[in-house]
Design a protein around this motif. Sequence first.
Motif, short mmCIF file in Angstrom:
data_model
loop_
_atom_site.label_atom_id
_atom_site.label_comp_id
_atom_site.label_asym_id
_atom_site.label_seq_id
_atom_site.Cartn_x
_atom_site.Cartn_y
_atom_site.Cartn_z
N ASP A 24 0.83 -1.20 0.00
CA ASP A 24 0.00 0.00 0.00
C ASP A 24 0.86 1.26 0.00
OD1 ASP A 24 -2.36 -1.41 -0.07
OD2 ASP A 24 -2.62 -1.42 2.11
N SER A 25 2.03 1.17 0.62
CA SER A 25 2.96 2.30 0.64
C SER A 25 4.39 1.76 0.67
CB SER A 25 2.71 3.20 1.86
OG SER A 25 2.96 2.49 3.06
N TRP A 26 5.32 2.58 0.20
CA TRP A 26 6.74 2.22 0.17
C TRP A 26 7.55 3.39 0.70
CZ3 TRP A 26 8.27 -2.61 -1.72
CH2 TRP A 26 7.28 -3.34 -2.39
N ARG A 27 8.63 3.10 1.36
CA ARG A 27 9.55 4.15 1.76
C ARG A 27 10.95 3.77 1.29
NH1 ARG A 27 12.79 2.53 5.67
NH2 ARG A 27 12.12 0.95 7.20
N GLU A 28 11.71 4.77 0.90
CA GLU A 28 13.07 4.49 0.45
C GLU A 28 13.89 3.97 1.61
OE1 GLU A 28 16.46 6.39 -2.49
OE2 GLU A 28 14.61 7.48 -2.05
N ALA A 29 14.58 2.86 1.41
CA ALA A 29 15.36 2.21 2.47
C ALA A 29 16.85 2.39 2.19
CB ALA A 29 14.98 0.74 2.56
N THR A 30 17.66 1.74 3.00
CA THR A 30 19.09 1.92 2.89
C THR A 30 19.68 1.06 1.78
OG1 THR A 30 19.46 0.16 4.51
CG2 THR A 30 19.29 2.40 5.35
N THR A 31 20.80 1.49 1.25
CA THR A 31 21.57 0.68 0.32
C THR A 31 22.91 0.29 0.94
OG1 THR A 31 22.52 2.65 -0.71
CG2 THR A 31 20.54 1.73 -1.71
N GLU A 32 23.29 0.93 2.02
CA GLU A 32 24.52 0.60 2.74
C GLU A 32 24.17 0.09 4.13
OE1 GLU A 32 27.52 0.50 1.57
OE2 GLU A 32 26.94 1.28 -0.40
N PRO A 33 25.00 -0.78 4.70
CA PRO A 33 24.70 -1.36 6.03
C PRO A 33 24.60 -0.28 7.11
CG PRO A 33 26.43 -2.59 4.92
CD PRO A 33 26.21 -1.37 4.11
#
Length: 398
Positions: A153-162
């Motif tokens: 229903d919704s998405w948020r930008e997450a991390t690409t680095e640890p």
Amino acid sequence: MSVHRGPGSGDGMERVRGRAAVVVAVVLGLLAVMAACARTDSGGRISASQAAVPARIPSGAGLPGGAVDVGFAADGSGFALLAECGKKRCVQRVAVLEKGAGAWRLGTSPLPDVTGDLGITAGLVVLGPGRALITEGTWPPPERTWFTGDAGDSWREATTEPTGTTTTVPEGGVLVENCSRPDEEANGCARSRLAAVMPDTGEYRILADQPPLKGVVIPAGHIGARLYTYGLDPRSGNPALAVSEDRGKSWRTSAMPAGPKGWSMTVVTDGSVLYAAHHGQLSDEDDVKNGLLAIDRSTDGGHTWEQVWKHRKGAEPRSILGAPIAAADGSLTVHGEDGVWRSTDDGRSFSRSAGRGPQGWVTTTPLGYLWGDSFGAGRYRISADGVHWRTFDLGDGT
């Protein structure tokens, strides 16, 4: 679904299954339901009459575009990435299947349209019911990621680095490769470490106790709480497996028979016996892109291995598309670039069991084996035991 061409490959509007999708497919599933729940016969294998019933996945033939990647959670819910491509533009969408639902639905999509000759490089990591991570770009690392915890229903930008460390791979989490030293000349990675994708946030966290391997260390399989990773033995430099029986808290090295160094390894089980397929470049077969170097077999949980099959020029199967299928009836099946090959003698010899040319790509999920056709037509089959299969369709194939 296109065959693997190595790091940095892909042109035009070709649907590219990126390294993320491959890694994720290897890491997830591997017949946990079958191994945990089914009884075995006197030989240790699950008999055909006791075989697990495959999950019922509804078709979504009315969904727009063609399926690029599909993944499932253990409860039968799932996600699919779709791409509807014209001459100059591909529109990327997300389809969602909720537990017990009779139909797929379109969720929101964080993915931008793709124009020009960039190709589709999106991948999907299913982290449990209603939870998934979308990656974009080559792997490792992805260029961007998005996380959903509410079934798309919704998405948020997450991390690409640890963002820190973790002592274990949590239930629902996924073990992935994290490149610690890129190889610019080869457009790949010279040294990598393992990270866990956290199931509640989509964050990457470095595994605190790394396997005792060197070089490029990547996941090779996930069976229950047991994790397998592939790399090189620090002393001999030969391909080796490291095995964790406590979700990554500690590791032991599993020596493999000497063989050529490859790209990766995939470990599967029929509920009793383990098989490890070595993927790599065949030095004497210029027309093969997804080479099968060797197959090893273990009857003691991966403590010791016997090499039952090794590449010989012209001998099939020369290639492997995804994972081998270790079935409950004791057979071992390899989908290759020139057909489907089946062994009934523990992987020591193979005979053709389907027509010439690529028939499909095999991955694994918590529901068992997932087969997808090689031509982007949206035809899929799923099996919990490698013997009994159900078919479903996704997208309109465009």
